[in-house]
Scaffold this motif. Structure first.
Motif, mmCIF file in Angstrom:
data_model
loop_
_atom_site.group_PDB
_atom_site.id
_atom_site.type_symbol
_atom_site.label_atom_id
_atom_site.label_comp_id
_atom_site.label_asym_id
_atom_site.label_seq_id
_atom_site.Cartn_x
_atom_site.Cartn_y
_atom_site.Cartn_z
ATOM 1 N N MET B 32 0.842 -1.465 0.256
ATOM 2 C CA MET B 32 0.290 0.206 0.065
ATOM 3 C C MET B 32 1.210 0.715 0.280
ATOM 4 O O MET B 32 2.109 1.383 0.382
ATOM 5 C CB MET B 32 -1.400 0.137 1.027
ATOM 6 C CG MET B 32 -2.030 -1.156 0.986
ATOM 7 S SD MET B 32 -3.041 -1.175 2.754
ATOM 8 C CE MET B 32 -4.069 -0.008 1.747
ATOM 9 N N PHE B 33 -0.019 2.565 -0.351
ATOM 10 C CA PHE B 33 1.281 3.633 -0.751
ATOM 11 C C PHE B 33 0.721 4.984 -0.538
ATOM 12 O O PHE B 33 -0.941 4.715 -0.404
ATOM 13 C CB PHE B 33 1.880 3.209 -2.501
ATOM 14 C CG PHE B 33 1.765 2.147 -2.949
ATOM 15 C CD1 PHE B 33 1.073 1.175 -2.979
ATOM 16 C CD2 PHE B 33 3.537 1.892 -3.088
ATOM 17 C CE1 PHE B 33 1.535 0.703 -3.721
ATOM 18 C CE2 PHE B 33 4.339 1.176 -3.646
ATOM 19 C CZ PHE B 33 2.979 0.244 -4.469
ATOM 20 N N PHE B 74 -4.141 1.111 6.259
ATOM 21 C CA PHE B 74 -2.721 2.027 5.712
ATOM 22 C C PHE B 74 -3.566 3.320 5.884
ATOM 23 O O PHE B 74 -4.199 3.900 5.297
ATOM 24 C CB PHE B 74 -2.087 2.149 4.600
ATOM 25 C CG PHE B 74 -0.671 2.267 4.311
ATOM 26 C CD1 PHE B 74 -0.267 2.729 3.113
ATOM 27 C CD2 PHE B 74 0.018 2.206 5.819
ATOM 28 C CE1 PHE B 74 1.016 3.522 2.927
ATOM 29 C CE2 PHE B 74 1.279 2.206 5.353
ATOM 30 C CZ PHE B 74 1.940 3.113 4.300
ATOM 31 N N SER B 75 -2.221 4.070 7.092
ATOM 32 C CA SER B 75 -2.930 5.108 7.474
ATOM 33 C C SER B 75 -1.695 6.046 7.537
ATOM 34 O O SER B 75 -0.905 6.032 7.724
ATOM 35 C CB SER B 75 -3.495 5.257 8.962
ATOM 36 O OG SER B 75 -4.254 4.800 9.623
ATOM 37 N N LEU B 90 -3.233 10.879 -2.278
ATOM 38 C CA LEU B 90 -3.314 9.551 -2.806
ATOM 39 C C LEU B 90 -3.116 8.054 -2.118
ATOM 40 O O LEU B 90 -2.184 8.294 -2.088
ATOM 41 C CB LEU B 90 -3.064 9.681 -4.317
ATOM 42 C CG LEU B 90 -4.498 10.545 -5.364
ATOM 43 C CD1 LEU B 90 -3.394 11.276 -6.657
ATOM 44 C CD2 LEU B 90 -5.563 10.376 -5.618
ATOM 45 N N CYS B 91 -4.389 7.200 -2.063
ATOM 46 C CA CYS B 91 -3.297 5.900 -1.577
ATOM 47 C C CYS B 91 -3.847 5.165 -2.741
ATOM 48 O O CYS B 91 -4.450 5.415 -3.609
ATOM 49 C CB CYS B 91 -4.378 5.624 -0.356
ATOM 50 S SG CYS B 91 -5.086 4.309 -0.025
ATOM 51 N N ALA B 92 -2.427 3.924 -2.648
ATOM 52 C CA ALA B 92 -3.407 2.980 -4.062
ATOM 53 C C ALA B 92 -2.272 1.443 -3.058
ATOM 54 O O ALA B 92 -2.355 2.064 -2.238
ATOM 55 C CB ALA B 92 -1.704 3.610 -5.141
ATOM 56 N N SER B 93 -3.400 0.755 -4.117
ATOM 57 C CA SER B 93 -2.541 -0.837 -3.000
ATOM 58 C C SER B 93 -2.223 -1.271 -4.348
ATOM 59 O O SER B 93 -2.086 -1.310 -5.498
ATOM 60 C CB SER B 93 -3.569 -1.849 -2.705
ATOM 61 O OG SER B 93 -4.566 -1.993 -3.884
ATOM 62 N N PHE B 105 -5.603 2.609 -7.256
ATOM 63 C CA PHE B 105 -5.814 3.990 -6.245
ATOM 64 C C PHE B 105 -6.931 4.006 -6.464
ATOM 65 O O PHE B 105 -8.130 4.023 -6.349
ATOM 66 C CB PHE B 105 -5.598 5.188 -7.350
ATOM 67 C CG PHE B 105 -4.295 5.357 -7.339
ATOM 68 C CD1 PHE B 105 -3.231 4.953 -8.571
ATOM 69 C CD2 PHE B 105 -3.208 6.265 -6.953
ATOM 70 C CE1 PHE B 105 -2.601 4.890 -8.793
ATOM 71 C CE2 PHE B 105 -1.655 6.344 -7.179
ATOM 72 C CZ PHE B 105 -1.340 5.731 -7.974
ATOM 73 N N GLY B 106 -7.442 5.050 -4.698
ATOM 74 C CA GLY B 106 -8.902 5.345 -3.791
ATOM 75 C C GLY B 106 -8.732 6.500 -4.451
ATOM 76 O O GLY B 106 -8.508 7.288 -5.458
#
Lengths: 112, 114
Positions: B32-33, B74-75, B90-93, B105-106
């Protein structure tokens, strides 16, 4: 900077025309990916090309990769108004899993 | 379909506040990113995590920390928010350990720090 650069920064075309966007990068890569982002939203993955590949197709998308020139291009054929978005290239360096470097994007406007 | 969700679309905070941005993915991805996106700069990697409790710094970790206590969550934490942290986050997995896997991506969180 390790980031890629897209060219042009902005592109405006008529529906039905082809759109070409270019990406240059600086280091050896394992793969290069193209993403689309609609205004104010998250990114959507379009296509991945590995460093040992030269060309890849997916529907109306065609991606080329020239590792000797450290550059890639994304061609969208027969564009539609719905293709209006920002397009980003991202590189993942050799031996650097999970470390992605994004360009600043090309903003594509397709006029109906 | 992979779904990556982020806790807020828009957030307004004051300078000095502690800010938590949450990201959840539903596909059992290992990686996760967190990125931030600023006009003209593209996306820049803040931190990523390749397993529960494991994290690695990206290009711009200063002023941020992260937490991954469960695989799906993931915070991103801004210990003391500053105005230069106003940005789109932006969060990604991503699945597995193979280079050919893509990121998902979220929708992003637009943070304004006053």
């Amino acid at each position: 900077s390790q980031q890629g650069e897209e060219d042009p920064q902005a592109l405006s075309i008529q529906e039905g025309e082809n759109a070409t966007m270019n990406c240059s990068y600086k280091t050896s890569i394992n793969n290069l990916q193209w993403y689309r982002q609609n205004s104010g939203r998250g990114l959507v993955h379009l296509i991945l090309i590995r460093s040992n590949e030269r060309e890849k197709h997916s529907g109306r998308l065609r991606v080329t990769l020239d590792t000797s020139k450290k550059s890639s291009s994304l061609l969208i054929t027969a564009s539609r108004a719905a293709d209006t978005a920002s397009y980003f290239c991202a590189t993942e360096r050799e031996n650097n899993f999970n470390k992605f470097y994004f360009g600043s994007g090309t903003k594509l406007n397709v006029k109906p | 379909d992979v779904k990556v969700t982020q806790s807020s679309r828009y957030l307004v905070k004051r300078t000095g506040e502690k800010v938590f941005l949450e990201c959840v993915q539903d596909m059992d991805h290992e990686n996760m990113f967190w990125y931030r996106q600023d006009p003209g700069l593209g996306l820049r990697l803040i931190y990523f995590s390749y397993d529960v409790k494991m994290k690695e710094k990206g290009d711009i970790p200063e002023g941020y920390s992260v937490s991954r206590e469960k695989k799906e969550r993931f915070s991103l934490i801004l210990e003391s928010a500053s105005t230069n942290q106003t940005s789109m986050y932006l969060c990604a997995s991503r699945q597995g350990t193979r280079f050919q896997e893509t990121q998902y991506f979220g929708p992003g969180t637009r943070l304004l720090v006053l």
